[in-house]
Design an enzyme around this catalytic site. Structure first.
Site, PDB file in Angstrom:
ATOM      1  N   SER A  64       9.340  -2.572  -3.089  1.00  0.00           N
ATOM      2  CA  SER A  64       8.004  -2.339  -2.538  1.00  0.00           C
ATOM      3  C   SER A  64       6.989  -3.417  -2.905  1.00  0.00           C
ATOM      4  CB  SER A  64       7.472  -0.975  -2.986  1.00  0.00           C
ATOM      5  OG  SER A  64       7.154  -0.986  -4.362  1.00  0.00           O
ATOM      6  N   LYS A 110       2.308  -1.004  -8.269  1.00  0.00           N
ATOM      7  CA  LYS A 110       1.540  -1.239  -7.041  1.00  0.00           C
ATOM      8  C   LYS A 110       0.372  -2.170  -7.337  1.00  0.00           C
ATOM      9  CE  LYS A 110       4.146   1.680  -4.872  1.00  0.00           C
ATOM     10  NZ  LYS A 110       5.135   1.216  -3.876  1.00  0.00           N
TER      11      LYS A 110
END
Length: 201
Positions: A64, A110
């Site tokens: 990701s 993230k």
């Protein structure tokens, strides 16, 4: 004629025998092993406390955050930085996964996109924060997922996204919403392994 006996100054004329010095006893094997064991235990406890309260070493899992981070790279995580300052846009953070379901993980990596009070929107596959188009040099493609928002971020909450903008590549705030500040573990400072990938974030 009287005879005079001469003595050396400060000398009584007799020499006491020197006492033999006691030699130190050799240390036994048990003492040596015990000292090493104590040193190792103390070092282990210190490292555990530092790992618990100050920093953490984490391994990247998943795709990701590509192209910024790749699977199995190791990160140094500063766990106390946000005790003194608030997270900023653009910082890479480790957080507890706030989602539910079979794909829930313990931690996620993230990037902070929106801070408290910001309005985040994905329009025409481009990211906007407070109505301004964002230039994101850490991505390699435009956002391929459906448009999103606009969403205003609540107090003490942060909007996070993965750097991988391919369709379905990142589970982030577009699916589980903004993240409470208490859910952020720390800031990823640098990659420390493999050696040829060492660099700051």
């Amino acid at each position: 004629m009287n005879q005079i006996q001469q003595h050396e100054p400060g000398h009584s004329g007799t020499y006491p025998a020197d006492k033999p010095k006691a030699e130190p006893k050799p240390r036994g094997l048990f003492s040596e092993v015990w000292d090493w064991a104590k040193t190792i235990v103390i070092a282990f406890v210190i490292m555990m406390l530092l790992n618990l309260f100050v920093f953490n070493l984490s391994m990247v899992k998943g795709q990701s955050m590509q192209p910024t981070l790749y699977e199995k790279e190791r990160l140094f995580i500063d766990k106390i930085v946000y005790d003194f300052k608030a997270p900023k846009r653009g910082e890479v953070v480790v957080l507890h996964d706030p989602s539910n379901g079979p794909d829930k993980k313990e931690f996620l990596v993230k990037r902070i996109i929106g801070t408290p009070g910001d309005t985040v929107e994905v329009k025409d596959h481009k990211l906007y924060v407070n109505g301004q188009l964002q230039v994101e040099p850490y991505t390699e493609v435009e956002i391929q997922d459906p448009d999103f928002g606009p969403l205003k971020i609540d107090d003490d909450h942060y909007f996070v996204m993965g750097d991988n903008r391919h369709a379905g590549a990142s589970k982030d705030s577009r699916s589980f919403g903004s993240v409470n500040a208490k859910g952020i573990v720390g800031r990823a400072e640098f990659i420390f392994w493999p050696v040829n990938k060492i660099r700051g974030l």
